[in-house]
Design a protein around this motif. Structure first.
Motif, PDB file in Angstrom:
ATOM      1  N   ARG A   1       0.830  -1.217   0.000  1.00 26.30           N
ATOM      2  CA  ARG A   1       0.000   0.000   0.000  1.00 26.30           C
ATOM      3  C   ARG A   1       0.864   1.267   0.000  1.00 26.30           C
ATOM      4  N   LEU A   2       1.972   1.203   0.762  1.00 30.93           N
ATOM      5  CA  LEU A   2       2.807   2.401   0.891  1.00 30.93           C
ATOM      6  C   LEU A   2       3.762   2.586  -0.282  1.00 30.93           C
ATOM      7  N   THR A   3       4.140   1.472  -0.905  1.00 29.39           N
ATOM      8  CA  THR A   3       5.137   1.552  -1.981  1.00 29.39           C
ATOM      9  C   THR A   3       4.704   0.720  -3.179  1.00 29.39           C
ATOM     10  N   ARG A   4       5.496   0.821  -4.252  1.00 33.86           N
ATOM     11  CA  ARG A   4       5.206   0.045  -5.459  1.00 33.86           C
ATOM     12  C   ARG A   4       6.118  -1.176  -5.548  1.00 33.86           C
ATOM     13  N   MET A   5       6.790  -1.517  -4.448  1.00 29.70           N
ATOM     14  CA  MET A   5       7.713  -2.654  -4.478  1.00 29.70           C
ATOM     15  C   MET A   5       6.982  -3.989  -4.347  1.00 29.70           C
ATOM     16  N   PRO A   6       7.420  -5.006  -5.104  1.00 32.50           N
ATOM     17  CA  PRO A   6       6.959  -6.363  -4.807  1.00 32.50           C
ATOM     18  C   PRO A   6       7.491  -6.751  -3.420  1.00 32.50           C
ATOM     19  N   VAL A   7       6.760  -7.626  -2.729  1.00 34.98           N
ATOM     20  CA  VAL A   7       7.161  -7.984  -1.359  1.00 34.98           C
ATOM     21  C   VAL A   7       7.537  -9.460  -1.273  1.00 34.98           C
ATOM     22  N   CYS A   8       8.710  -9.696  -0.697  1.00 35.21           N
ATOM     23  CA  CYS A   8       9.205 -11.064  -0.491  1.00 35.21           C
ATOM     24  C   CYS A   8       8.989 -11.459   0.977  1.00 35.21           C
ATOM     25  N   ILE A   9       8.721 -12.728   1.202  1.00 36.15           N
ATOM     26  CA  ILE A   9       8.723 -13.222   2.584  1.00 36.15           C
ATOM     27  C   ILE A   9       9.808 -14.286   2.706  1.00 36.15           C
ATOM     28  N   ASP A  10      10.467 -14.306   3.843  1.00 31.35           N
ATOM     29  CA  ASP A  10      11.467 -15.329   4.126  1.00 31.35           C
ATOM     30  C   ASP A  10      11.002 -16.088   5.367  1.00 31.35           C
ATOM     31  N   PRO A  11      10.243 -17.187   5.170  1.00 33.52           N
ATOM     32  CA  PRO A  11       9.734 -17.927   6.322  1.00 33.52           C
ATOM     33  C   PRO A  11      10.844 -18.683   7.057  1.00 33.52           C
ATOM     34  N   SER A  12      11.957 -18.977   6.378  1.00 36.49           N
ATOM     35  CA  SER A  12      13.025 -19.775   7.000  1.00 36.49           C
ATOM     36  C   SER A  12      13.726 -18.997   8.095  1.00 36.49           C
ATOM     37  N   HIS A  13      14.145 -17.761   7.773  1.00 34.64           N
ATOM     38  CA  HIS A  13      14.848 -16.972   8.791  1.00 34.64           C
ATOM     39  C   HIS A  13      13.887 -16.436   9.848  1.00 34.64           C
TER      40      HIS A  13
ATOM     41  N   LEU B   1      11.430 -16.639  -0.256  1.00 34.48           N
ATOM     42  CA  LEU B   1      12.838 -17.029  -0.161  1.00 34.48           C
ATOM     43  C   LEU B   1      12.897 -18.106   0.908  1.00 34.48           C
ATOM     44  N   VAL B   2      13.328 -19.313   0.540  1.00 33.36           N
ATOM     45  CA  VAL B   2      13.200 -20.387   1.519  1.00 33.36           C
ATOM     46  C   VAL B   2      14.393 -21.337   1.449  1.00 33.36           C
ATOM     47  N   ASP B   3      14.902 -21.702   2.640  1.00 30.45           N
ATOM     48  CA  ASP B   3      16.116 -22.532   2.726  1.00 30.45           C
ATOM     49  C   ASP B   3      15.802 -24.007   2.541  1.00 30.45           C
ATOM     50  N   PHE B   4      16.576 -24.648   1.658  1.00 26.28           N
ATOM     51  CA  PHE B   4      16.541 -26.106   1.482  1.00 26.28           C
ATOM     52  C   PHE B   4      17.968 -26.611   1.567  1.00 26.28           C
ATOM     53  N   HIS B   5      18.123 -27.902   1.790  1.00 30.74           N
ATOM     54  CA  HIS B   5      19.460 -28.488   1.738  1.00 30.74           C
ATOM     55  C   HIS B   5      19.319 -29.982   1.474  1.00 30.74           C
ATOM     56  N   PRO B   6      20.170 -30.536   0.592  1.00 33.79           N
ATOM     57  CA  PRO B   6      20.069 -31.972   0.319  1.00 33.79           C
ATOM     58  C   PRO B   6      20.311 -32.821   1.570  1.00 33.79           C
ATOM     59  N   ALA B   7      21.097 -32.306   2.503  1.00 37.10           N
ATOM     60  CA  ALA B   7      21.351 -33.041   3.750  1.00 37.10           C
ATOM     61  C   ALA B   7      21.393 -32.008   4.880  1.00 37.10           C
ATOM     62  N   PRO B   8      20.211 -31.598   5.389  1.00 37.06           N
ATOM     63  CA  PRO B   8      20.189 -30.476   6.339  1.00 37.06           C
ATOM     64  C   PRO B   8      21.155 -30.643   7.521  1.00 37.06           C
ATOM     65  N   ASP B   9      21.394 -31.885   7.967  1.00 37.66           N
ATOM     66  CA  ASP B   9      22.303 -32.035   9.112  1.00 37.66           C
ATOM     67  C   ASP B   9      23.765 -31.807   8.741  1.00 37.66           C
ATOM     68  N   GLN B  10      24.062 -31.714   7.453  1.00 39.76           N
ATOM     69  CA  GLN B  10      25.449 -31.406   7.038  1.00 39.76           C
ATOM     70  C   GLN B  10      25.617 -29.931   6.653  1.00 39.76           C
ATOM     71  N   ALA B  11      24.517 -29.167   6.667  1.00 38.00           N
ATOM     72  CA  ALA B  11      24.602 -27.758   6.223  1.00 38.00           C
ATOM     73  C   ALA B  11      25.566 -26.986   7.126  1.00 38.00           C
ATOM     74  N   LEU B  12      26.365 -26.102   6.529  1.00 37.80           N
ATOM     75  CA  LEU B  12      27.333 -25.338   7.314  1.00 37.80           C
ATOM     76  C   LEU B  12      26.700 -24.084   7.927  1.00 37.80           C
ATOM     77  N   VAL B  13      25.555 -23.688   7.391  1.00 36.73           N
ATOM     78  CA  VAL B  13      24.844 -22.523   7.942  1.00 36.73           C
ATOM     79  C   VAL B  13      23.351 -22.857   8.008  1.00 36.73           C
ATOM     80  N   ASP B  14      22.727 -22.570   9.125  1.00 36.08           N
ATOM     81  CA  ASP B  14      21.268 -22.639   9.264  1.00 36.08           C
ATOM     82  C   ASP B  14      20.635 -23.989   8.911  1.00 36.08           C
ATOM     83  N   GLY B  15      21.361 -25.082   9.206  1.00 32.70           N
ATOM     84  CA  GLY B  15      20.796 -26.424   8.981  1.00 32.70           C
ATOM     85  C   GLY B  15      19.465 -26.637   9.696  1.00 32.70           C
ATOM     86  N   PRO B  16      19.281 -26.157  10.949  1.00 29.08           N
ATOM     87  CA  PRO B  16      18.038 -26.432  11.679  1.00 29.08           C
ATOM     88  C   PRO B  16      16.771 -25.904  10.999  1.00 29.08           C
TER      89      PRO B  16
END
Ligand code: PEP
Ligand code: MN
Length: 378
Positions: free
Chosen positions: A279-291, A322-337
């Motif tokens: 409403r305030l701007t003309r920008m498209p809006v992204c959501i990041d449910p992972s973070h 924007l959403v985080d995936f990983h082929p092996a989440p327990d091996q991810a070096l950042v934000d595996g949980p």
């Protein structure tokens, strides 16, 4: 005040010169010209900066080459919505449209670790018809001892693999101006197999010098994350920094705010702000449910909290996920949980579709009312 010129009134034309000569005689008003070169036409906007309240709109409308005039309020001059402002709320990049009416999913790795994981990720995306992803090469970390991302070392193989599997746009955070040069060099060296959306992370939302540098380049669109500890208006002003330097291809990202009121989630969900930003701007809006959520926990019915959050953003009209995936989440070096596994991708995509359809139904139900409203007003 913004003067929007007739399309294709170029800087060399007599009309333009005449107009500029007139405007430069306005007292205490500075002029700033923005030119948007499209495939079919070039649009020029002239910003009148200073106290324009005494300048009559009608006089400006009558000047040579002027198509429309918009009086802007002080806030978010370039990206904001103003009265009688019909400037577009979308932009095109890599053959894709990013607008307040479109929806794109950017599923991918929070941080690039191995070439194999990147290939597994992009192959799975291709198999599910996806053309966008996220891939972190430069990671801002709380601890200096944590993995900081592979930086420029991984760019060539990330771009090559993305191109090989038909990925058109990669969202990638930059934290320093040198990262933009490194991305440009790697894209050039690999023959531009894909595109990049530069991401400004929540920790850099008010890094004004970085914003100015990212705003000065017009090659890449920008995803600006909301600052996690500042007001919405402060974050929207940060987006305006990008636009005021020339880059209007800006998407605004909601990713939760920092307060212990959100516990047990990592951040407190702010997706009720999707319609506010639109409403305030003309920008498209992204959501990041992972973070925002930060965890792979499920509701009592079995649905992941991350999918519930995604649904909440989409039902409110979000334009990008924007959403985080990983082929092996327990091996991810950042934000595996918080990373979802690859076999959860079709579930998420299906969920996204169900909720988007529900959002569209909500809109369709409104249309007769809106039509009635405008008929009564006229
Ligand atoms: C990210 O998207 O990888 C990230 C670090 O997000 P944020 O800046 O929102 O924390
Ligand atoms: Mn992360």
């Amino acid at each position: 005040m913004i003067l929007i010129l007739n399309p294709n009134v170029g800087p060399d034309s007599a009309t333009y010169q005449q107009l500029m000569a007139h405007l430069s005689r306005l007292q205490d008003i500075k002029l700033r010209v923005h030119r948007e070169v499209g495939t079919e036409q070039t649009l020029t906007e002239i910003y009148l900066i200073g106290n324009t309240s005494a300048i009559p709109l009608e006089d400006m409308k009558r000047l040579p080459g002027v198509e429309r005039v918009v009086r802007v309020s002080e806030e978010y001059r370039v990206l904001g919505r103003h009265k009688d402002d019909h400037r577009p709320s979308h932009f095109d990049y890599q053959g894709l449209r990013f607008g307040q009416d479109t929806l794109h999913v950017f599923a991918g790795l929070c941080a690039v670790d191995t070439r194999e994981h990147v290939e597994q990720m992009v192959r799975t995306l291709r198999d599910h018809g996806q053309v966008c992803t996220r891939m972190g090469a430069y990671k801002p970390r709380t601890s200096p001892y944590s993995f900081q991302g592979h930086g420029k070392e991984c760019l060539a193989f990330v771009f090559d693999l993305a191109g090989k599997y038909g990925i058109k746009v990669i969202a990638m955070e930059v934290t320093h101006e040198s990262h933009i040069d490194e991305i440009c060099e790697a894209l050039h060296a690999t023959g531009h197999p894909t595109g990049v959306m530069l991401q400004i992370g929540t920790r850099n939302t008010q890094n004004f010098e970085l914003l100015k540098i990212v705003g000065r380049q017009k090659e890449f669109p920008v995803l600006l994350k909301r600052g996690f500890g500042i007001t919405l208006s402060e974050s929207l002003n940060a987006a305006e920094y990008l636009a005021s330097e020339g880059n209007r291809k800006v998407i605004f990202g909601l990713r939760g705010v920092k307060t212990n009121m959100g516990e047990p989630h990592r951040n407190f969900l702010d997706f009720a702000h999707v319609p506010v930003v639109k409403r305030l701007t003309r920008m498209p809006v992204c959501i990041d449910p992972s973070h925002a959520i930060g965890l792979r926990t499920r509701g009592s019915e079995g649905i992941l909290d991350i999918m519930h959050a995604t649904a909440q953003g989409i039902i409110a009209g979000a334009n990008m996920v924007l959403v985080d995936f990983h082929p092996a989440p327990d091996q991810a070096l950042v934000d595996g949980p918080q990373a979802l596994s690859l076999d959860e991708l079709p579930l998420l995509l299906e969920d996204v579709q169900i909720v988007r359809e529900a959002y569209e139904k909500r809109l369709a139900r409104l249309e007769p009312q809106l039509a009635r409203g405008s008929a009564q007003a006229s």
